[in-house]
Structure formats: structure tokens, C-alpha cells
Scaffold this active site. Structure first.
Site, mmCIF file in Angstrom:
data_model
loop_
_atom_site.group_PDB
_atom_site.id
_atom_site.type_symbol
_atom_site.label_atom_id
_atom_site.label_comp_id
_atom_site.label_asym_id
_atom_site.label_seq_id
_atom_site.Cartn_x
_atom_site.Cartn_y
_atom_site.Cartn_z
ATOM 1 N N ASN A 124 0.859 -1.182 0.000
ATOM 2 C CA ASN A 124 0.000 0.000 0.000
ATOM 3 C C ASN A 124 0.895 1.232 0.000
ATOM 4 O O ASN A 124 1.510 1.566 1.006
ATOM 5 C CB ASN A 124 -0.894 -0.024 1.245
ATOM 6 C CG ASN A 124 -1.789 1.201 1.338
ATOM 7 O OD1 ASN A 124 -1.964 1.943 0.370
ATOM 8 N ND2 ASN A 124 -2.366 1.421 2.504
ATOM 9 N N LYS A 133 0.042 4.334 -0.272
ATOM 10 C CA LYS A 133 -0.578 5.485 0.373
ATOM 11 C C LYS A 133 -0.355 6.751 -0.479
ATOM 12 O O LYS A 133 -0.391 6.665 -1.702
ATOM 13 C CB LYS A 133 -0.054 5.622 1.809
ATOM 14 C CG LYS A 133 -0.200 4.323 2.609
ATOM 15 C CD LYS A 133 0.190 4.458 4.054
ATOM 16 C CE LYS A 133 0.050 3.116 4.755
ATOM 17 N NZ LYS A 133 0.341 3.196 6.202
ATOM 18 N N HIS A 189 -8.971 0.709 5.515
ATOM 19 C CA HIS A 189 -7.674 0.913 6.154
ATOM 20 C C HIS A 189 -7.835 1.831 7.362
ATOM 21 O O HIS A 189 -8.667 2.738 7.368
ATOM 22 C CB HIS A 189 -6.677 1.518 5.159
ATOM 23 C CG HIS A 189 -5.268 1.503 5.638
ATOM 24 N ND1 HIS A 189 -4.777 2.441 6.523
ATOM 25 C CD2 HIS A 189 -4.243 0.657 5.383
ATOM 26 C CE1 HIS A 189 -3.504 2.174 6.778
ATOM 27 N NE2 HIS A 189 -3.157 1.095 6.099
ATOM 28 N N GLU A 240 -6.256 4.253 8.439
ATOM 29 C CA GLU A 240 -6.112 5.689 8.168
ATOM 30 C C GLU A 240 -7.389 6.262 7.572
ATOM 31 O O GLU A 240 -7.748 7.413 7.850
ATOM 32 C CB GLU A 240 -4.909 5.920 7.243
ATOM 33 C CG GLU A 240 -3.589 5.624 7.943
ATOM 34 C CD GLU A 240 -2.453 5.315 7.000
ATOM 35 O OE1 GLU A 240 -1.360 5.023 7.505
ATOM 36 O OE2 GLU A 240 -2.650 5.347 5.765
ATOM 37 N N GLU A 269 -4.833 -5.527 10.741
ATOM 38 C CA GLU A 269 -3.773 -4.547 11.007
ATOM 39 C C GLU A 269 -3.973 -3.937 12.386
ATOM 40 O O GLU A 269 -4.796 -3.036 12.551
ATOM 41 C CB GLU A 269 -3.740 -3.471 9.923
ATOM 42 C CG GLU A 269 -5.111 -2.951 9.491
ATOM 43 C CD GLU A 269 -5.006 -1.705 8.630
ATOM 44 O OE1 GLU A 269 -3.986 -1.544 7.951
ATOM 45 O OE2 GLU A 269 -5.933 -0.894 8.659
ATOM 46 N N GLY A 326 3.204 1.858 11.240
ATOM 47 C CA GLY A 326 4.087 3.016 11.141
ATOM 48 C C GLY A 326 4.720 3.419 12.454
ATOM 49 O O GLY A 326 5.316 4.496 12.555
ATOM 50 N N SER A 370 3.995 -2.896 10.241
ATOM 51 C CA SER A 370 5.460 -2.829 10.357
ATOM 52 C C SER A 370 6.148 -4.145 10.000
ATOM 53 O O SER A 370 7.092 -4.569 10.671
ATOM 54 C CB SER A 370 5.860 -2.383 11.770
ATOM 55 O OG SER A 370 5.359 -1.092 12.046
#
Length: 252
Positions: A9, A11, A97, A99, A169, A175, A215
Site C-alpha cells: 500500500n 498510500k 484501512h 487511516e 492490522e 508506522g 510494520s
């Protein structure tokens, strides 16, 4: 046999030339015969999808979209429909996702509508979900994950699950440099599979590819991917570096 999948991904990273160059480098680094039962996926930004599809020709690299609106068309400024994606050759869309949930207020309800649009348009989705750090610390992580899956996906008929890839996730490991241990990943993936089996059947649950996202790096990928219910990874930052991404792909 469930497909093994390594999905990058990207992003909001890489302009058109950078995207094309990264795909070209990936094509050189990974021979088709090395992939066997592994799908290699990259998700560039919307504006670079067409050029990335062209760059990925004559390879096993699949180009997918990072998001999609549920409506067929209309006054939704800045959004992209299934028909628009299909017209340029997109077959798979990432949904849910963390985010998107955090920054753009996507909910289980809105994601259920997007999933319905995916199914109606004969597309596939990589559907993301996972718990926050406070959920993990309070030992509420299983309930949170079960709720996210059930609210967005359990209205589907069993046959629709052939269009679903799941991506667990843990938000606390995205991150941050923190990673769920291989044992923690396996524990959750096994729970997810059993949850699907209870709702549908063992036949349905056994066919679902469940990816781990959080990660993943070349150094830990082999251990994570070795677990029986982990079918690959949804990779963020490491997917932007050809050496790291190639190392993760070869670890599977």
C-alpha cells in the site's frame, strides 16, 4: 490452497515517474517462477493507476486501488466509482484501512455499503480492520475485531466471500515500529478464521486469505508468514523500497 499475497500500500507517496520506476525495479527483482502461488500487489494513488498498470504489463504484479466510493455516480466531489476503476483495468480495491477510518471517519456502516458495491461490480476487496492500543491493553481486542468484521461483512451471502481478502492490522503497529509478535498475529488470525467458520462454514473460512499488516520488514516477515493462518502481508513503508519489498515477498 489459499493464495499467498503480499500487497504494498503506497498510500500518498510516489509521483507518476517514481511509481513506474518502482514497478520496473520490482519486475527485475522478482522472477515469475519465484512467485509460484504468491500474488504480488501494489496500490498506487488514484492518479497513477493507469500508468502503473501499463508499467506492470508482462509481469505478475497486480495494480489495485486504495479506496472506492459506493455510489455508481453523482455529486461526490473528489470520489472514485467502481465503474471508473474497472474502466482502466482495476479488479481489486483496498477498503477500511485504519487511516481511512481515523482521518476520514469511515465506519462499519459506510464500509458495508462499499463492500456491497464491490460485490455488485464483480470486484475484489482487501478489507482492513484492527484494534487500537487501548483495546489491546484492555484485552478487548478480540471483541473489537469480531465487531468490525461482523458489522461490515456478515450480511453477505457465503458465495460473496470469494471476493474478500482480509487484512488484520493492529493500529498500534502501523508506522510505529512496533509489530505484533508472530504468535500474536497467529492468535488473532486463528480467531478471525474461527469467527468466520461459526458464521458460515469451515469451507468458507478455510478459503479466506488473511493478511497481516503492521510494520512488516524483511527481518520479521519469514517468522510471521510461517504461521498457519497468516497468508501474507499488507505492507506500508517497506513497500516503497524495492529491496525491502522484494525481501518480504521472497520470505513468503
Amino acid at each position: 490452497m489459499r493464495a499467498k499475497i503480499v500487497a504494498g500500500n503506497w498510500k500518498m507517496n510516489n509521483d507518476r515517474d517514481e511509481s513506474k520506476e518502482l514497478i520496473k525495479d520490482l519486475k527485475k527483482a522478482i522472477k515469475k517462477e519465484e512467485l509460484k502461488n504468491t500474488r504480488v500487489i501494489v496500490a498506487p494513488t488514484f492518479v497513477n493507476l493507469s500508468s502503473s498498470i501499463k508499467a506492470a504489463r508482462k509481469s505478475k504484479i497486480e495494480v489495485v486501488a486504495q479506496n472506492m466510493h459506493q455510489a455508481k455516480n453523482g455529486a461526490y466531489t473528489g470520489e472514485i466509482s467502481a465503474d471508473m476503476l474497472k474502466a482502466i483495468g482495476i479488479k481489486t480495491v483496498i477498503l477500511g484501512h485504519s487511516e481511512r477510518r481515523t482521518y476520514f471517519n469511515e465506519t462499519d456502516v459506510s464500509l458495508a455499503a462499499k463492500v456491497d458495491a464491490i460485490i455488485a461490480n464483480d470486484l475484489e476487496t482487501i478489507f482492513c480492520f484492527g484494534e487500537l492500543l487501548e483495546d489491546r491493553k484492555s484485552e478487548n481486542h478480540f471483541a473489537v475485531v469480531e465487531s468490525q468484521i461482523a458489522n461490515a461483512l456478515f450480511h453477505l451471502e457465503a458465495d460473496a466471500w470469494k471476493s474478500i481478502v482480509l487484512a488484520y492490522e493492529p493500529v498500534w503497529a502501523i508506522g510505529t515500529g512496533e509489530t505484533a509478535s508472530a504468535e500474536q498475529a497467529q492468535e488473532m488470525h486463528a480467531f478471525i478464521r474461527s469467527t468466520i467458520e461459526k458464521k458460515y462454514s469451515k469451507e468458507v473460512s478455510d478459503k479466506i486469505s488473511i493478511l497481516y499488516g503492521g510494520s512488516v520488514k524483511p527481518a520479521n516477515a519469514k517468522e510471521i508468514f510461517s504461521k498457519p493462518d497468516v497468508d501474507g502481508g499488507l505492507i506500508g513503508g517497506a513497500a516503497l523500497n524495492v529491496t525491502d519489498f522484494t525481501g518480504i515477498i521472497k520470505a513468503i
